[in-house]
Every structure is written in structure tokens, then in C-alpha cells.
Design a protein around this motif. Structure first.
Motif, PDB file in Angstrom:
ATOM      1  N   ALA A 142       0.839  -1.206   0.000  1.00 20.04           N
ATOM      2  CA  ALA A 142       0.000   0.000   0.000  1.00 20.04           C
ATOM      3  C   ALA A 142       0.871   1.250   0.000  1.00 20.04           C
ATOM      4  CB  ALA A 142      -0.932  -0.010   1.211  1.00 20.04           C
ATOM      5  N   SER A 143       1.946   1.226   0.784  1.00 12.85           N
ATOM      6  CA  SER A 143       2.821   2.409   0.842  1.00 12.85           C
ATOM      7  C   SER A 143       3.489   2.649  -0.507  1.00 12.85           C
ATOM      8  CB  SER A 143       3.878   2.249   1.945  1.00 12.85           C
ATOM      9  OG  SER A 143       4.869   1.295   1.599  1.00 12.85           O
ATOM     10  N   LYS A 144       3.886   1.559  -1.168  1.00 18.40           N
ATOM     11  CA  LYS A 144       4.606   1.706  -2.435  1.00 18.40           C
ATOM     12  C   LYS A 144       3.673   2.097  -3.579  1.00 18.40           C
ATOM     13  CE  LYS A 144       8.701   0.937  -0.840  1.00 18.40           C
ATOM     14  NZ  LYS A 144       9.688   2.024  -0.833  1.00 18.40           N
ATOM     15  N   ALA A 145       2.424   1.603  -3.532  1.00 21.93           N
ATOM     16  CA  ALA A 145       1.427   2.027  -4.524  1.00 21.93           C
ATOM     17  C   ALA A 145       1.090   3.497  -4.309  1.00 21.93           C
ATOM     18  CB  ALA A 145       0.170   1.173  -4.392  1.00 21.93           C
ATOM     19  N   GLY A 146       1.045   3.901  -3.046  1.00 20.52           N
ATOM     20  CA  GLY A 146       0.735   5.295  -2.723  1.00 20.52           C
ATOM     21  C   GLY A 146       1.727   6.267  -3.332  1.00 20.52           C
ATOM     22  N   LEU A 147       2.978   5.829  -3.437  1.00 20.86           N
ATOM     23  CA  LEU A 147       3.994   6.714  -4.024  1.00 20.86           C
ATOM     24  C   LEU A 147       3.666   7.049  -5.476  1.00 20.86           C
ATOM     25  CD1 LEU A 147       7.312   5.109  -2.676  1.00 20.86           C
ATOM     26  CD2 LEU A 147       6.286   7.278  -1.954  1.00 20.86           C
ATOM     27  N   VAL A 148       3.025   6.106  -6.176  1.00 20.00           N
ATOM     28  CA  VAL A 148       2.692   6.351  -7.588  1.00 20.00           C
ATOM     29  C   VAL A 148       1.638   7.460  -7.687  1.00 20.00           C
ATOM     30  CG1 VAL A 148       1.770   5.346  -9.714  1.00 20.00           C
ATOM     31  CG2 VAL A 148       3.296   3.983  -8.239  1.00 20.00           C
ATOM     32  N   GLY A 149       0.597   7.356  -6.872  1.00 18.22           N
ATOM     33  CA  GLY A 149      -0.438   8.399  -6.888  1.00 18.22           C
ATOM     34  C   GLY A 149       0.121   9.745  -6.462  1.00 18.22           C
ATOM     35  N   MET A 150       1.041   9.687  -5.485  1.00 16.59           N
ATOM     36  CA  MET A 150       1.627  10.943  -5.020  1.00 16.59           C
ATOM     37  C   MET A 150       2.492  11.577  -6.123  1.00 16.59           C
ATOM     38  SD  MET A 150       3.614  11.751  -1.517  1.00 16.59           S
ATOM     39  CE  MET A 150       5.218  11.164  -1.935  1.00 16.59           C
TER      40      MET A 150
END
Ligand code: NDP
Length: 234
Positions: A142-150
Motif C-alpha cells: 500500500a505504501s509503495k502504490a501510494g507513491l505512484v499516486g503521489m
């Protein structure tokens, strides 16, 4: 062109390889470290990315010693693996705080100077797991996917100011982080790599250096997999 580069978690592993790659090309490179001394030949600043005041102080120190950060590599990351049903809440929130909110903290602080300079390169070290998921890693994925959206949101907000934001998504890299894996998990991961081998930290560093270079000036909001084919380009 020589730039001021800050690499979070650049004292070891993939971050250190990234820092050495930029330093070898003649840039001024500062790594964050939480304790001890910085690696030989690199500038260091103490900083825990979960602490906003420490992030602010670290940037102020870099700015006064070297000038504003022009290239930020948000690399610091942790794992606290466990199956969903048995995962304590703090294993989820701690990993999100370091890997995603930490990247947000350094981004917000770095982009002040980048907007003024009308130049900046933001590079986030995500993971193939952020896009494929992995059992036992709901927090980390989840944290690593979040970086893409950010990264993509920042790319849209700051593109007009000459700031690019991109993501590098490594596969399996030999570092202390992966040394913790069980033999069974290691075998499973190896079997899923079309190139049949793990990556060296230096292979990740080359991709990061490219995204920071003038040759990548028209690339923003991209996810660049460096994973031996595991994600097949996602
Ligand atoms: P390591 O465990 O070897 O290094 C992690 C680095 O992050 C260390 O420098 C560590 O500092 C730093 N760090 C962790 N938490 C914080 C914090 N709160 N504040 C500041 N620094 C912190 O990991 P890797 O080199 O393998 O991983 C680097 C990045 O690459 C991570 O984001 C990881 O998720 C990602 N990645 C790794 C893969 C792999 O196969 N190894 C695959 C895909 C992605 P300290 O020395 O103080 O602990």
C-alpha cells in the motif's frame, strides 16, 4: 550538469548505490542517515523521515551548506511483514508513515526551493510489489502504490514549474532488506523473475540517474520498472 542531490536512506543499500552514482558524475550529494557517520566520500545529514521537524532541519542544513536541493531521491523505506489477519495496526501505520508520509514530508519541503528555482527532479523508490501486491505485505505494498499516486499528483501540480516527479519500481535487489526473507519466499520470488537473477543496487541507481538527467527532461509521472521482467512493465 552538477546538481545538489539529496538521497534519503542513502547511507546503505540501494540508497547508497544511488548516492555513489550521482557523486561519481560530479554532483554534490548529501545522504540522510539516522545514526553514525555518513559513508566515506559523501556528505551526510541526520534525519528520520517520520519526524517533520527533523526533515525541516535537515533541508535547512543542506541549503546553508550546499544550496537548495535540486534532485530529491525518496528512497528511505522499511518493511514490517505479516499476514493481514495477524498484522497489528502499528505495523501498518508505521510502514505507511516511513515509506509514504515520509516521502510526502521530504517532497513538501524540497519543492519550496524547486518552485523558486523553476527546476526540480523528484524520484521515488517504489517497488514492483506496489503494483502486483504480495502476500504478507499489505502495509508495504500500500505504501509503495501510494507513491505512484503521489508522484503523479505532484507531476500535475508542479509540471508548469519545471519540476518532474517519477517513480522507479525495483524488483528483487540484494540488500539487508531482502536478507530477511525466508528461503521459501526467496525461491518463490526467484522463480517469478524472467531474467532469472536478482538486481544489483547499482542497476537501480542507473535508472534513477537517468530520470534525473537532462535526457529525461520530458518524462514526468512515469513508473520505470527495474525488475527483471517480474511486472512486465505493469
Ligand atoms: P535497506 O533496509 O538496506 O535500507 C533502508 C534505508 O532506509 C536505510 O538507509 C535506512 O536508514 C533508511 N530508513 C528507513 N527508515 C527510515 C526513516 N524513518 N528515516 C530515515 N531513513 C530511514 O533497504 P534497501 O536498500 O533494500 O531499500 C531501499 C528502498 O528500496 C526502500 O524504499 C525499499 O522499500 C525499496 N525497495 C527495495 C527492494 C529490495 O529488493 N531490496 C525492492 C524494491 C524496493 P538506517 O540505516 O538508519 O536504518
Amino acid at each position: 550538469m552538477s546538481r545538489v542531490v539529496l538521497v534519503t536512506g542513502g547511507n546503505r543499500g540501494i540508497g547508497l548505490a544511488i548516492a555513489r552514482e550521482f557523486a561519481a558524475a560530479g554532483n554534490t550529494v548529501v545522504v540522510t542517515h539516522r545514526s553514525g557517520e555518513p559513508p566515506e566520500g559523501l556528505h551526510g545529514v541526520t534525519c528520520d523521515v517520520t519526524d517533520s521537524a527533523a526533515v525541516d532541519a535537515a533541508f535547512s542544513q543542506v541549503e546553508s551548506e550546499h544550496g537548495p536541493v535540486e534532485v530529491l531521491v525518496a528512497n528511505a523505506g522499511v518493511t514490517k511483514d505479516g499476514l493481514l489477519m495477524r498484522m497489528p495496526e502499528e505495523a501498518f501505520t508505521d510502514v505507511l508513515d516511513a515509506n509514504l508520509t515520509g516521502a510526502w514530508r521530504v517532497t513538501q519541503r524540497a519543492t519550496r526551493g524547486m518552485m523558486k528555482a523553476r527546476f526540480g527532479r523528484l524520484i521515488y523508490i517504489s517497488s514492483v510489489v506496489g503494483l502486483t501486491g504480495a502476500p504478507g505485505q499489505v502495509n508495504y505494498a500500500a505504501s509503495k502504490a501510494g507513491l505512484v499516486g503521489m508522484a503523479r499528483s505532484v507531476a500535475r501540480e508542479l509540471g508548469g514549474r519545471g519540476v518532474t516527479a517519477n517513480v522507479v519500481a525495483p524488483g528483487y535487489v540484494d540488500t539487508e532488506m531482502t536478507a530477511e526473507l525466508s528461503d521459501k519466499r526467496r525461491e518463490e520470488l526467484m522463480a517469478a523473475i524472467p531474467l532469472g537473477r536478482t538486481a544489483s543496487p547499482e542497476e537501480i541507481a542507473k535508472a534513477v540517474a537517468f530520470l534525473a538527467s537532462d535526457d529525461a527532461a520530458y518524462i514526468t509521472g512515469a513508473v520505470l520498472p527495474v525488475d527483471g521482467g517480474v511486472g512486465m512493465g505493469h
